[in-house]
Design a protein around this motif. Structure first.
Motif, PDB file in Angstrom:
ATOM      1  N   ARG A   4       0.832  -1.205   0.000  1.00  0.00           N
ATOM      2  CA  ARG A   4       0.000   0.000   0.000  1.00  0.00           C
ATOM      3  C   ARG A   4       0.866   1.253   0.000  1.00  0.00           C
ATOM      4  NH1 ARG A   4      -2.945   2.860   4.454  1.00  0.00           N
ATOM      5  NH2 ARG A   4      -4.517   4.109   3.400  1.00  0.00           N
ATOM      6  N   THR A   5       1.899   1.269   0.814  1.00  0.00           N
ATOM      7  CA  THR A   5       2.805   2.418   0.872  1.00  0.00           C
ATOM      8  C   THR A   5       3.467   2.638  -0.480  1.00  0.00           C
ATOM      9  OG1 THR A   5       3.211   2.057   3.234  1.00  0.00           O
ATOM     10  CG2 THR A   5       4.815   3.396   2.066  1.00  0.00           C
ATOM     11  N   LYS A   6       3.895   1.552  -1.123  1.00  0.00           N
ATOM     12  CA  LYS A   6       4.521   1.663  -2.448  1.00  0.00           C
ATOM     13  C   LYS A   6       3.539   2.227  -3.478  1.00  0.00           C
ATOM     14  CE  LYS A   6       7.813  -2.144  -1.932  1.00  0.00           C
ATOM     15  NZ  LYS A   6       8.173  -3.485  -2.433  1.00  0.00           N
ATOM     16  N   LYS A   7       2.292   1.767  -3.438  1.00  0.00           N
ATOM     17  CA  LYS A   7       1.290   2.247  -4.394  1.00  0.00           C
ATOM     18  C   LYS A   7       1.002   3.728  -4.193  1.00  0.00           C
ATOM     19  CE  LYS A   7      -1.194  -2.031  -5.315  1.00  0.00           C
ATOM     20  NZ  LYS A   7      -2.466  -2.752  -5.189  1.00  0.00           N
ATOM     21  N   VAL A   8       0.836   4.136  -2.947  1.00  0.00           N
ATOM     22  CA  VAL A   8       0.555   5.544  -2.660  1.00  0.00           C
ATOM     23  C   VAL A   8       1.762   6.403  -3.037  1.00  0.00           C
ATOM     24  CG1 VAL A   8       0.039   7.215  -0.836  1.00  0.00           C
ATOM     25  CG2 VAL A   8      -1.159   5.029  -0.891  1.00  0.00           C
ATOM     26  N   ALA A   9       2.967   5.915  -2.762  1.00  0.00           N
ATOM     27  CA  ALA A   9       4.179   6.659  -3.132  1.00  0.00           C
ATOM     28  C   ALA A   9       4.254   6.828  -4.645  1.00  0.00           C
ATOM     29  CB  ALA A   9       5.422   5.943  -2.601  1.00  0.00           C
ATOM     30  N   SER A  10       3.890   5.797  -5.383  1.00  0.00           N
ATOM     31  CA  SER A  10       3.896   5.867  -6.847  1.00  0.00           C
ATOM     32  C   SER A  10       2.875   6.888  -7.348  1.00  0.00           C
ATOM     33  CB  SER A  10       3.607   4.485  -7.434  1.00  0.00           C
ATOM     34  OG  SER A  10       3.550   4.541  -8.824  1.00  0.00           O
ATOM     35  N   LEU A  11       1.684   6.900  -6.759  1.00  0.00           N
ATOM     36  CA  LEU A  11       0.666   7.883  -7.135  1.00  0.00           C
ATOM     37  C   LEU A  11       1.131   9.297  -6.800  1.00  0.00           C
ATOM     38  CD1 LEU A  11      -2.562   6.025  -5.944  1.00  0.00           C
ATOM     39  CD2 LEU A  11      -1.845   6.448  -8.302  1.00  0.00           C
ATOM     40  N   LEU A  12       1.750   9.459  -5.629  1.00  0.00           N
ATOM     41  CA  LEU A  12       2.288  10.764  -5.246  1.00  0.00           C
ATOM     42  C   LEU A  12       3.364  11.214  -6.232  1.00  0.00           C
ATOM     43  CD1 LEU A  12       2.599  10.490  -1.366  1.00  0.00           C
ATOM     44  CD2 LEU A  12       1.270  12.200  -2.618  1.00  0.00           C
ATOM     45  N   GLN A  13       4.240  10.298  -6.615  1.00  0.00           N
ATOM     46  CA  GLN A  13       5.314  10.631  -7.546  1.00  0.00           C
ATOM     47  C   GLN A  13       4.740  11.141  -8.867  1.00  0.00           C
ATOM     48  OE1 GLN A  13       8.146   7.493  -8.287  1.00  0.00           O
ATOM     49  NE2 GLN A  13       9.200   8.631  -9.872  1.00  0.00           N
ATOM     50  N   ARG A  14       3.740  10.451  -9.377  1.00  0.00           N
ATOM     51  CA  ARG A  14       3.127  10.851 -10.641  1.00  0.00           C
ATOM     52  C   ARG A  14       2.490  12.242 -10.529  1.00  0.00           C
ATOM     53  NH1 ARG A  14      -1.464   7.281 -12.226  1.00  0.00           N
ATOM     54  NH2 ARG A  14       0.020   5.749 -11.523  1.00  0.00           N
ATOM     55  N   GLU A  15       1.751  12.460  -9.444  1.00  0.00           N
ATOM     56  CA  GLU A  15       1.072  13.749  -9.279  1.00  0.00           C
ATOM     57  C   GLU A  15       2.078  14.870  -8.998  1.00  0.00           C
ATOM     58  OE1 GLU A  15      -1.853  15.917 -10.056  1.00  0.00           O
ATOM     59  OE2 GLU A  15      -2.243  13.768  -9.976  1.00  0.00           O
ATOM     60  N   LEU A  16       3.100  14.568  -8.213  1.00  0.00           N
ATOM     61  CA  LEU A  16       4.133  15.571  -7.932  1.00  0.00           C
ATOM     62  C   LEU A  16       4.898  15.942  -9.204  1.00  0.00           C
ATOM     63  CD1 LEU A  16       5.360  14.217  -4.514  1.00  0.00           C
ATOM     64  CD2 LEU A  16       4.436  16.507  -4.915  1.00  0.00           C
TER      65      LEU A  16
END
Length: 140
Positions: free
Chosen positions: A11-23
Motif C-alpha cells: 500500500r505504501t509503495k502504491k501511494v508513493a507511486s501515485l504521489l510521484q506521478r502527481e508531484l
C-alpha cells in the motif's frame, strides 16, 4: 532488532507511486519560479513515503545544462519553500484522508552513476591472450 530499514508495504509503495506521478505533474506545470525553471528539466525520480503517510521525501534530479551545486541547492530550497502550496494542490487532486508533509531532496543517483560510468570507461581492457593464459581464481 535489525539495523536494516523496514521494507515498505504494498500500500505504501502504491501511494508513493501515485504521489510521484502527481508531484511530477505539479512540479512541471505549477512551479514557475525562475530559479527552478532556469535549471532545466526537473524529474521526480522517487518518493520515500513513511508508513504512517505523514512525511514524504521527494527525490528530484535536474537534467539539462551543467548545473552547479549552488544552483541545485537553490532550486531545492525553492521547492521546499513551495511545499505548502504543493501539498495544497495534492489535497485538491488526490482522494486521501491526509496528505503527507513534503520534503524535497536532490537525487544524486544520476550524478553517482555518471561518475561510475566514467571510471569504468577509463579501465583498460585485458588483452585476449592475457585473459586466456591467466590462472583461474580458486573458489572455496
Amino acid at each position: 532488532m535489525s539495523d536494516s530499514p523496514a521494507v515498505p508495504s504494498v500500500r505504501t509503495k502504491k501511494v508513493a507511486s501515485l504521489l510521484q506521478r502527481e508531484l511530477s505533474n505539479i512540479v512541471r506545470t505549477e512551479i514557475n519560479d525562475p530559479r527552478v525553471r532556469s535549471i532545466g528539466m526537473i524529474t521526480v525520480s522517487g518518493v520515500d513515503l513513511a508508513d504512517d503517510f505523514r512525511n514524504a521525501t521527494v527525490f528530484v534530479s535536474f537534467m539539462g545544462e551543467m548545473t552547479t551545486k549552488k544552483e541545485s541547492q537553490a532550486a531545492i530550497d525553492v521547492l521546499n519553500g513551495a511545499a505548502p502550496f504543493v501539498r495544497n494542490l495534492l489535497l485538491k487532486r488526490m482522494s486521501m484522508k491526509a496528505i503527507p508533509q513534503i520534503y524535497f531532496k536532490f537525487d544524486r543517483s544520476f550524478e553517482t552513476a555518471a561518475k561510475v560510468h566514467e571510471a569504468f570507461s577509463r579501465i583498460e581492457p585485458i588483452p585476449a591472450a592475457t585473459a586466456e593464459t591467466a590462472e583461474p581464481i580458486a573458489t572455496p
